[in-house]
Scaffold this motif. Sequence first.
Motif, PDB file in Angstrom:
ATOM      1  N   ILE A  19     -13.992   4.126  12.259  1.00 26.51           N
ATOM      2  CA  ILE A  19     -13.675   3.052  13.170  1.00 26.51           C
ATOM      3  C   ILE A  19     -11.990   3.253  13.108  1.00 26.51           C
ATOM      4  O   ILE A  19     -11.563   2.974  11.947  1.00 26.51           O
ATOM      5  CB  ILE A  19     -14.099   1.698  13.140  1.00 26.51           C
ATOM      6  CG1 ILE A  19     -15.573   1.735  13.190  1.00 26.51           C
ATOM      7  CG2 ILE A  19     -13.344   0.649  13.611  1.00 26.51           C
ATOM      8  CD1 ILE A  19     -16.426   0.485  12.683  1.00 26.51           C
ATOM      9  N   SER A  20     -11.438   3.445  14.202  1.00 25.42           N
ATOM     10  CA  SER A  20      -9.958   3.344  14.106  1.00 25.42           C
ATOM     11  C   SER A  20      -9.569   2.343  15.318  1.00 25.42           C
ATOM     12  O   SER A  20     -10.276   1.786  15.865  1.00 25.42           O
ATOM     13  CB  SER A  20      -9.656   4.642  14.533  1.00 25.42           C
ATOM     14  OG  SER A  20      -9.628   5.096  15.788  1.00 25.42           O
ATOM     15  N   ASN A  21      -8.231   2.261  15.249  1.00 22.99           N
ATOM     16  CA  ASN A  21      -7.665   1.364  16.175  1.00 22.99           C
ATOM     17  C   ASN A  21      -7.742   1.721  17.742  1.00 22.99           C
ATOM     18  O   ASN A  21      -7.647   0.745  18.641  1.00 22.99           O
ATOM     19  CB  ASN A  21      -5.905   1.504  16.238  1.00 22.99           C
ATOM     20  CG  ASN A  21      -5.571   0.758  14.548  1.00 22.99           C
ATOM     21  OD1 ASN A  21      -6.277  -0.281  14.085  1.00 22.99           O
ATOM     22  ND2 ASN A  21      -4.177   1.109  14.363  1.00 22.99           N
ATOM     23  N   GLN A  22      -8.197   3.143  17.903  1.00 23.76           N
ATOM     24  CA  GLN A  22      -8.327   3.667  19.302  1.00 23.76           C
ATOM     25  C   GLN A  22      -9.986   3.426  19.592  1.00 23.76           C
ATOM     26  O   GLN A  22     -10.277   3.720  20.790  1.00 23.76           O
ATOM     27  CB  GLN A  22      -8.059   5.125  19.280  1.00 23.76           C
ATOM     28  CG  GLN A  22      -6.450   5.275  19.307  1.00 23.76           C
ATOM     29  CD  GLN A  22      -6.088   5.217  17.982  1.00 23.76           C
ATOM     30  OE1 GLN A  22      -6.561   5.504  16.793  1.00 23.76           O
ATOM     31  NE2 GLN A  22      -4.850   4.634  18.099  1.00 23.76           N
ATOM     32  N   SER A  23     -10.694   2.816  18.470  1.00 24.81           N
ATOM     33  CA  SER A  23     -12.098   2.847  18.977  1.00 24.81           C
ATOM     34  C   SER A  23     -12.466   1.807  20.021  1.00 24.81           C
ATOM     35  O   SER A  23     -11.869   0.787  19.834  1.00 24.81           O
ATOM     36  CB  SER A  23     -12.827   2.439  17.543  1.00 24.81           C
ATOM     37  OG  SER A  23     -12.690   3.391  16.462  1.00 24.81           O
ATOM     38  N   SER A  24     -13.523   2.100  20.939  1.00 24.36           N
ATOM     39  CA  SER A  24     -13.784   1.189  21.795  1.00 24.36           C
ATOM     40  C   SER A  24     -14.675  -0.064  21.185  1.00 24.36           C
ATOM     41  O   SER A  24     -14.963   0.436  20.321  1.00 24.36           O
ATOM     42  CB  SER A  24     -14.299   1.677  23.026  1.00 24.36           C
ATOM     43  OG  SER A  24     -15.635   2.369  22.553  1.00 24.36           O
ATOM     44  N   SER A  25     -14.740  -0.997  21.755  1.00 24.82           N
ATOM     45  CA  SER A  25     -15.729  -1.930  21.339  1.00 24.82           C
ATOM     46  C   SER A  25     -17.167  -1.519  21.364  1.00 24.82           C
ATOM     47  O   SER A  25     -17.889  -1.700  20.251  1.00 24.82           O
ATOM     48  CB  SER A  25     -15.677  -3.345  22.165  1.00 24.82           C
ATOM     49  OG  SER A  25     -16.071  -2.903  23.552  1.00 24.82           O
ATOM     50  N   GLU A  26     -17.604  -0.690  22.161  1.00 24.96           N
ATOM     51  CA  GLU A  26     -18.828   0.117  21.922  1.00 24.96           C
ATOM     52  C   GLU A  26     -19.081   1.049  20.794  1.00 24.96           C
ATOM     53  O   GLU A  26     -19.711   0.898  20.059  1.00 24.96           O
ATOM     54  CB  GLU A  26     -19.242   0.656  23.386  1.00 24.96           C
ATOM     55  CG  GLU A  26     -19.441  -0.199  24.422  1.00 24.96           C
ATOM     56  CD  GLU A  26     -19.670   0.662  25.632  1.00 24.96           C
ATOM     57  OE1 GLU A  26     -19.768   2.047  25.948  1.00 24.96           O
ATOM     58  OE2 GLU A  26     -19.684   0.013  26.988  1.00 24.96           O
ATOM     59  N   GLU A  27     -17.939   1.633  20.541  1.00 27.70           N
ATOM     60  CA  GLU A  27     -17.823   2.562  19.628  1.00 27.70           C
ATOM     61  C   GLU A  27     -17.971   1.841  18.166  1.00 27.70           C
ATOM     62  O   GLU A  27     -18.477   2.183  17.197  1.00 27.70           O
ATOM     63  CB  GLU A  27     -16.773   3.373  19.560  1.00 27.70           C
ATOM     64  CG  GLU A  27     -16.708   4.585  18.523  1.00 27.70           C
ATOM     65  CD  GLU A  27     -15.722   5.507  18.826  1.00 27.70           C
ATOM     66  OE1 GLU A  27     -15.631   6.565  17.803  1.00 27.70           O
ATOM     67  OE2 GLU A  27     -14.792   5.395  19.535  1.00 27.70           O
TER      68      GLU A  27
END
Length: 132
Positions: A19-27
Amino acid sequence: METRDNTVLEMRGETLGTISNQSSSEEIFQNRTLRPILKLQNDLFVQVFINYAIKQKRVFFSLTPEKKMVYVENVIQRDIKFRNSLKGMVIAFFTLEEYAEYIQNSSNLNKRMMNMLIERLKSQLQLIEAND
């Protein structure tokens, strides 16, 4: 006394995947919630699939490995009752907060859930075949 949510989170274990800052809420939901549940429930999913295959006149067990892969995918995508049963086995391990998040975007999250489950079952065809 522990709450249900704490017990569920403890049983499931840690987040799986990045999980990163660029991760979507779904991811984030996929890695924080879905992956740990699928891992926890893995043995049950395998047994449920074996039982399904046996009840479907054991056709699955006579297929080639390639056709078994297609069968797994088709069954989960096309048999609504079976898919809903599998979905319920996952949703049962949501916290209340996760359920609230899930119902906001259930269609996309269901697709992710079922795709991950299909891949998980396909990767374990040898286990399924051993139970024939």
